[in-house]
Design a protein around this motif. Structure first.
Motif, PDB file in Angstrom:
ATOM      1  N   ALA A   1       0.829  -1.201   0.000  1.00  0.00           N
ATOM      2  CA  ALA A   1       0.000   0.000   0.000  1.00  0.00           C
ATOM      3  C   ALA A   1       0.870   1.261   0.000  1.00  0.00           C
ATOM      4  N   VAL A   2       1.970   1.233   0.745  1.00  0.00           N
ATOM      5  CA  VAL A   2       2.885   2.378   0.761  1.00  0.00           C
ATOM      6  C   VAL A   2       3.511   2.566  -0.618  1.00  0.00           C
ATOM      7  N   ILE A   3       3.865   1.470  -1.269  1.00  0.00           N
ATOM      8  CA  ILE A   3       4.424   1.560  -2.616  1.00  0.00           C
ATOM      9  C   ILE A   3       3.402   2.160  -3.578  1.00  0.00           C
ATOM     10  N   ILE A   4       2.162   1.731  -3.460  1.00  0.00           N
ATOM     11  CA  ILE A   4       1.099   2.282  -4.307  1.00  0.00           C
ATOM     12  C   ILE A   4       0.941   3.775  -4.043  1.00  0.00           C
ATOM     13  N   GLU A   5       0.978   4.158  -2.769  1.00  0.00           N
ATOM     14  CA  GLU A   5       0.865   5.579  -2.409  1.00  0.00           C
ATOM     15  C   GLU A   5       2.056   6.357  -2.971  1.00  0.00           C
ATOM     16  N   PHE A   6       3.247   5.785  -2.906  1.00  0.00           N
ATOM     17  CA  PHE A   6       4.435   6.412  -3.487  1.00  0.00           C
ATOM     18  C   PHE A   6       4.236   6.594  -4.988  1.00  0.00           C
TER      19      PHE A   6
ATOM     20  N   ARG B   1       1.460   6.858  -6.585  1.00  0.00           N
ATOM     21  CA  ARG B   1       0.460   7.912  -6.795  1.00  0.00           C
ATOM     22  C   ARG B   1       1.089   9.291  -6.653  1.00  0.00           C
ATOM     23  N   ALA B   2       1.978   9.438  -5.677  1.00  0.00           N
ATOM     24  CA  ALA B   2       2.654  10.724  -5.483  1.00  0.00           C
ATOM     25  C   ALA B   2       3.582  11.024  -6.657  1.00  0.00           C
ATOM     26  N   VAL B   3       4.249   9.997  -7.173  1.00  0.00           N
ATOM     27  CA  VAL B   3       5.174  10.186  -8.287  1.00  0.00           C
ATOM     28  C   VAL B   3       4.427  10.613  -9.541  1.00  0.00           C
ATOM     29  N   VAL B   4       3.232  10.087  -9.728  1.00  0.00           N
ATOM     30  CA  VAL B   4       2.445  10.439 -10.918  1.00  0.00           C
ATOM     31  C   VAL B   4       2.153  11.938 -10.936  1.00  0.00           C
ATOM     32  N   ASP B   5       1.985  12.535  -9.775  1.00  0.00           N
ATOM     33  CA  ASP B   5       1.642  13.960  -9.680  1.00  0.00           C
ATOM     34  C   ASP B   5       2.856  14.887  -9.615  1.00  0.00           C
ATOM     35  N   ILE B   6       4.066  14.334  -9.649  1.00  0.00           N
ATOM     36  CA  ILE B   6       5.268  15.166  -9.494  1.00  0.00           C
ATOM     37  C   ILE B   6       5.470  16.051 -10.719  1.00  0.00           C
ATOM     38  N   ARG B   7       5.817  17.287 -10.419  1.00  0.00           N
ATOM     39  CA  ARG B   7       6.223  18.248 -11.449  1.00  0.00           C
ATOM     40  C   ARG B   7       7.631  18.688 -11.066  1.00  0.00           C
ATOM     41  N   PHE B   8       8.598  18.317 -11.878  1.00  0.00           N
ATOM     42  CA  PHE B   8       9.994  18.616 -11.563  1.00  0.00           C
ATOM     43  C   PHE B   8      10.271  20.105 -11.712  1.00  0.00           C
ATOM     44  N   GLN B   9      10.892  20.675 -10.681  1.00  0.00           N
ATOM     45  CA  GLN B   9      11.277  22.082 -10.708  1.00  0.00           C
ATOM     46  C   GLN B   9      12.758  22.229 -11.077  1.00  0.00           C
ATOM     47  N   THR B  10      13.567  21.271 -10.587  1.00  0.00           N
ATOM     48  CA  THR B  10      15.004  21.322 -10.838  1.00  0.00           C
ATOM     49  C   THR B  10      15.487  19.916 -11.184  1.00  0.00           C
ATOM     50  N   PRO B  11      16.674  19.807 -11.762  1.00  0.00           N
ATOM     51  CA  PRO B  11      17.241  18.473 -12.015  1.00  0.00           C
ATOM     52  C   PRO B  11      17.453  17.677 -10.718  1.00  0.00           C
ATOM     53  N   LEU B  12      17.669  18.374  -9.614  1.00  0.00           N
ATOM     54  CA  LEU B  12      17.839  17.703  -8.332  1.00  0.00           C
ATOM     55  C   LEU B  12      16.576  16.934  -7.938  1.00  0.00           C
TER      56      LEU B  12
END
Length: 185
Positions: A137-142, A144-155
């Motif tokens: 479940a934590v992996i699934i939640e991770f 889900r969070a990754v799907v919504d990520i918008r990268f601001q910097t290469p870091l």
């Protein structure tokens, strides 16, 4: 050795009554079992309603040309429903496992393979089964969070890559520990 009778040793009578009370107190776990199963039912219904909502939205969007663009929301919505289902599974495993450990083996579950999630023989086994589902479940939640990520910097991309590597390493170690645990049985 001769057992004392109740007339000679009145304390023995009270001890037996107290032990009977202690044995029956195991039924207190039903206060955890019944709400766990009710919670699982609620979560299964919510997850199903969410999936039906996604299906309806997709149908409206593609077949009727109505509704909003589903492309940004469909994956996170399905991931959320899967996460809800997994928490429901945790509650089912917990409720049935606690019942089996404290109250009685579940007769119908005994007819299935011993590795069935409802067949637990110890607290360690119950914790292991629950931990595996919670980690999933934590992996699934991770995810889900990754799907919504918008990268601001290469870091940000580097942090994501390190997070994925740490997650993969954790899964590898967990699987390896599970294989070692099975070989010791």
């Amino acid at each position: 050795m001769q057992e004392p009778n109740d007339k000679k040793f009145p304390a023995f009578k009270y001890e037996k009554q107290f032990e009977r009370f202690l044995w029956r107190s195991r039924l207190l776990v039903l206060l955890a079992v019944v709400p766990s199963l009710a919670g699982a039912l609620v979560l299964l219904l919510v997850g199903t309603a969410d999936i039906i909502g996604v299906v309806v939205a997709v149908g409206q969007y593609y077949l009727l040309g109505m509704g909003t663009n589903i492309h940004d929301s469909i994956v996170p919505d399905i991931i959320m429903a899967v996460d809800i289902y997994l928490i429901a599974v945790v509650l089912l495993i917990f409720g049935t496992g606690i019942y089996r450990l404290f109250v009685s083996p579940i007769d119908e579950a005994e007819n299935y393979h011993q590795a069935h999630p409802f067949n637990v023989n110890s607290f360690d086994e119950l914790k292991d089964k629950i931990a595996r589902v919670v980690i999933l479940a934590v992996i699934i939640e991770f995810f889900r969070a990754v799907v919504d990520i918008r990268f601001q910097t290469p870091l940000d991309a580097i942090f994501l890559a390190v997070s994925i590597m740490a997650l993969a390493l954790g899964l590898y170690l967990m699987a390896r520990a599970h294989v070692k645990g099975d070989s010791h049985h």
